[in-house]
Design a protein around this motif. Structure first.
Motif, PDB file in Angstrom:
ATOM      1  N   GLY A  88       0.799  -1.206   0.038  1.00 34.72           N
ATOM      2  CA  GLY A  88      -0.100  -0.176   0.096  1.00 34.72           C
ATOM      3  C   GLY A  88       0.862   1.306   0.052  1.00 34.72           C
ATOM      4  N   ALA A  89       2.017   1.170   0.909  1.00 35.56           N
ATOM      5  CA  ALA A  89       2.989   2.482   0.816  1.00 35.56           C
ATOM      6  C   ALA A  89       3.377   2.809  -0.523  1.00 35.56           C
ATOM      7  CB  ALA A  89       3.746   2.086   1.837  1.00 35.56           C
ATOM      8  N   ASP A  90       3.829   1.533  -1.210  1.00 35.18           N
ATOM      9  CA  ASP A  90       4.340   1.958  -2.766  1.00 35.18           C
ATOM     10  C   ASP A  90       3.549   2.211  -3.647  1.00 35.18           C
ATOM     11  OD1 ASP A  90       6.951   0.734  -1.830  1.00 35.18           O
ATOM     12  OD2 ASP A  90       6.425  -1.217  -2.325  1.00 35.18           O
ATOM     13  N   ARG A  91       2.184   1.831  -3.623  1.00 35.82           N
ATOM     14  CA  ARG A  91       1.186   2.195  -4.433  1.00 35.82           C
ATOM     15  C   ARG A  91       0.725   3.729  -4.111  1.00 35.82           C
ATOM     16  NH1 ARG A  91      -2.127  -1.842  -6.977  1.00 35.82           N
ATOM     17  NH2 ARG A  91      -1.147  -4.009  -6.334  1.00 35.82           N
ATOM     18  N   ALA A  92       0.691   3.989  -2.820  1.00 38.18           N
ATOM     19  CA  ALA A  92       0.387   5.525  -2.532  1.00 38.18           C
ATOM     20  C   ALA A  92       1.712   6.463  -2.856  1.00 38.18           C
ATOM     21  CB  ALA A  92       0.312   5.756  -0.925  1.00 38.18           C
ATOM     22  N   LYS A  93       2.679   5.962  -2.868  1.00 38.63           N
ATOM     23  CA  LYS A  93       3.763   6.884  -3.371  1.00 38.63           C
ATOM     24  C   LYS A  93       3.569   7.036  -5.015  1.00 38.63           C
ATOM     25  CE  LYS A  93       7.037   5.434   0.010  1.00 38.63           C
ATOM     26  NZ  LYS A  93       8.479   4.557  -0.026  1.00 38.63           N
ATOM     27  N   ILE A  94       3.403   6.007  -5.731  1.00 38.95           N
ATOM     28  CA  ILE A  94       3.160   6.064  -7.115  1.00 38.95           C
ATOM     29  C   ILE A  94       2.087   7.211  -7.433  1.00 38.95           C
ATOM     30  CG2 ILE A  94       2.781   4.946  -9.241  1.00 38.95           C
ATOM     31  CD1 ILE A  94       4.574   2.647  -7.911  1.00 38.95           C
ATOM     32  N   THR A  95       0.806   6.985  -6.757  1.00 35.07           N
ATOM     33  CA  THR A  95      -0.053   7.742  -7.022  1.00 35.07           C
ATOM     34  C   THR A  95      -0.037   9.337  -6.565  1.00 35.07           C
ATOM     35  OG1 THR A  95      -1.583   5.897  -6.357  1.00 35.07           O
ATOM     36  CG2 THR A  95      -2.605   7.919  -6.282  1.00 35.07           C
ATOM     37  N   ALA A  96       0.991   9.447  -5.399  1.00 30.71           N
ATOM     38  CA  ALA A  96       1.171  10.819  -5.233  1.00 30.71           C
ATOM     39  C   ALA A  96       1.917  11.336  -6.323  1.00 30.71           C
ATOM     40  CB  ALA A  96       2.063  10.962  -3.981  1.00 30.71           C
ATOM     41  N   LEU A  97       2.957  10.589  -6.794  1.00 30.32           N
ATOM     42  CA  LEU A  97       3.774  11.118  -7.991  1.00 30.32           C
ATOM     43  C   LEU A  97       2.893  11.420  -9.268  1.00 30.32           C
ATOM     44  CD1 LEU A  97       6.608  11.605  -9.093  1.00 30.32           C
ATOM     45  CD2 LEU A  97       6.755   9.185  -9.781  1.00 30.32           C
ATOM     46  N   ALA A  98       1.950  10.677  -9.512  1.00 35.05           N
ATOM     47  CA  ALA A  98       1.169  10.932 -10.666  1.00 35.05           C
ATOM     48  C   ALA A  98       0.170  12.296 -10.378  1.00 35.05           C
ATOM     49  CB  ALA A  98       0.190   9.681 -10.674  1.00 35.05           C
ATOM     50  N   CYS A  99      -0.111  12.649  -9.077  1.00 34.36           N
ATOM     51  CA  CYS A  99      -0.664  13.887  -8.776  1.00 34.36           C
ATOM     52  C   CYS A  99       0.143  15.117  -8.727  1.00 34.36           C
ATOM     53  CB  CYS A  99      -1.483  13.682  -7.500  1.00 34.36           C
ATOM     54  SG  CYS A  99      -2.727  12.348  -7.462  1.00 34.36           S
ATOM     55  N   LYS A 117      10.327   7.747 -13.779  1.00 36.69           N
ATOM     56  CA  LYS A 117      10.520   8.869 -12.496  1.00 36.69           C
ATOM     57  C   LYS A 117      10.496   7.917 -11.139  1.00 36.69           C
ATOM     58  CE  LYS A 117      11.185  13.023 -11.193  1.00 36.69           C
ATOM     59  NZ  LYS A 117      12.483  13.705 -11.806  1.00 36.69           N
ATOM     60  N   ALA A 118       9.487   6.931 -11.037  1.00 33.17           N
ATOM     61  CA  ALA A 118       9.552   6.218  -9.627  1.00 33.17           C
ATOM     62  C   ALA A 118      10.599   5.344  -9.638  1.00 33.17           C
ATOM     63  CB  ALA A 118       8.405   5.260 -10.011  1.00 33.17           C
ATOM     64  N   VAL A 119      11.350   4.833 -10.869  1.00 36.49           N
ATOM     65  CA  VAL A 119      12.699   4.366 -10.492  1.00 36.49           C
ATOM     66  C   VAL A 119      13.686   5.194 -10.142  1.00 36.49           C
ATOM     67  CG1 VAL A 119      14.299   2.745 -11.708  1.00 36.49           C
ATOM     68  CG2 VAL A 119      11.994   2.347 -11.808  1.00 36.49           C
ATOM     69  N   GLU A 120      13.739   6.373 -10.767  1.00 39.94           N
ATOM     70  CA  GLU A 120      14.806   7.522 -10.795  1.00 39.94           C
ATOM     71  C   GLU A 120      14.611   7.883  -9.212  1.00 39.94           C
ATOM     72  OE1 GLU A 120      15.053  12.166 -12.280  1.00 39.94           O
ATOM     73  OE2 GLU A 120      14.674  10.643 -13.541  1.00 39.94           O
ATOM     74  N   LEU A 121      13.510   8.020  -8.827  1.00 39.16           N
ATOM     75  CA  LEU A 121      13.374   8.519  -7.340  1.00 39.16           C
ATOM     76  C   LEU A 121      13.577   7.585  -6.238  1.00 39.16           C
ATOM     77  CD1 LEU A 121      10.413  11.009  -7.748  1.00 39.16           C
ATOM     78  CD2 LEU A 121      12.938  11.526  -7.304  1.00 39.16           C
ATOM     79  N   GLU A 122      13.983   6.330  -6.674  1.00 38.97           N
ATOM     80  CA  GLU A 122      14.036   4.929  -5.858  1.00 38.97           C
ATOM     81  C   GLU A 122      12.787   4.691  -4.963  1.00 38.97           C
ATOM     82  OE1 GLU A 122      17.773   5.332  -3.748  1.00 38.97           O
ATOM     83  OE2 GLU A 122      18.910   5.465  -5.719  1.00 38.97           O
ATOM     84  N   LEU A 123      11.833   5.146  -5.831  1.00 32.95           N
ATOM     85  CA  LEU A 123      10.465   4.589  -4.890  1.00 32.95           C
ATOM     86  C   LEU A 123      10.167   3.060  -5.096  1.00 32.95           C
ATOM     87  CD1 LEU A 123       7.902   7.497  -6.343  1.00 32.95           C
ATOM     88  CD2 LEU A 123       9.273   6.944  -4.275  1.00 32.95           C
ATOM     89  N   CYS A 124      10.894   2.324  -6.207  1.00 36.48           N
ATOM     90  CA  CYS A 124      10.791   1.157  -6.240  1.00 36.48           C
ATOM     91  C   CYS A 124      12.016   0.708  -7.238  1.00 36.48           C
ATOM     92  CB  CYS A 124       9.496   0.377  -7.034  1.00 36.48           C
ATOM     93  SG  CYS A 124       9.106   1.317  -8.324  1.00 36.48           S
TER      94      CYS A 124
END
Length: 144
Positions: A88-99, A117-124
Motif C-alpha cells: 500500500g505504501a508503494d502504491r500511495a507513493k506512485i499515486t502521489a507522484l502521478a498527482c 521517474k518512480a525508478v529514478e526517485l528510488e520509489l521502487c
C-alpha cells in the motif's frame, strides 16, 4: 441418510463457545464454528448446511479438517501464488507522484514517464508502465 456428526472434545467445545460469545470473529470463522457445534449436537451435514446457507460438501470438508487437524482449520492457511510486488505504501507513493506536477517539457504525466521517474526517485527498483496503469486504475485519480 446416515448421520455424519462429530463429537467435539470438551476443551474444544468450551473454546469454540467462548470464541462465539466474544463476537470478535470474521463471518467465515463464525460460520465454521457454528457448523462444528451443530454437528456436535447430532445434526446431519445437510441440516447444518441448510441452517448455515452453505452446501453440504462444505460442512463435510469442515468436519474432515477438524478430525484431521483440530481447530487449526478455523483460520485460513496462506494461499499459493505470487505475493504482491507493491504494498500500500508503494502504491500511495506512485499515486502521489502521478498527482504531482508534470516534469518540465511535458504538459502531463505519461505512464512511461511515471514508471521512469518512480525508478529514478528510488520509489521502487523497477516498475513497468502497465503496472503504473494498474495501480492508478485502482484509485480515483483521473490525471492520466
Amino acid at each position: 441418510m446416515k448421520k455424519q456428526h462429530i463429537t467435539l472434545k470438551d476443551q474444544d467445545h468450551r473454546y469454540l463457545t467462548t470464541l462465539l460469545s466474544k463476537g470478535n470473529l470474521s463471518a467465515r470463522v463464525a460460520r465454521r464454528i457454528n457448523g462444528l457445534l451443530l454437528l456436535n449436537q447430532g445434526l446431519t451435514l445437510q441440516a447444518v448446511a441448510e441452517q448455515l446457507g452453505v452446501v453440504h460438501q462444505t460442512v463435510g470438508v469442515w468436519r474432515d479438517k477438524y478430525q484431521a487437524d483440530g481447530l487449526n482449520f478455523l483460520t485460513d492457511q496462506p494461499r499459493s501464488g505470487r505475493p504482491p510486488e507493491f504494498d500500500g505504501a508503494d502504491r500511495a507513493k506512485i499515486t502521489a507522484l502521478a498527482c504531482s506536477d508534470a516534469p518540465d517539457g511535458h504538459s502531463q504525466w505519461s505512464l512511461r514517464l511515471l514508471a521512469d521517474k518512480a525508478v529514478e526517485l528510488e520509489l521502487c527498483e523497477k516498475i513497468s508502465y502497465s503496472k503504473v496503469r494498474e495501480i492508478l486504475k485502482k484509485t480515483n485519480s483521473n490525471r492520466i
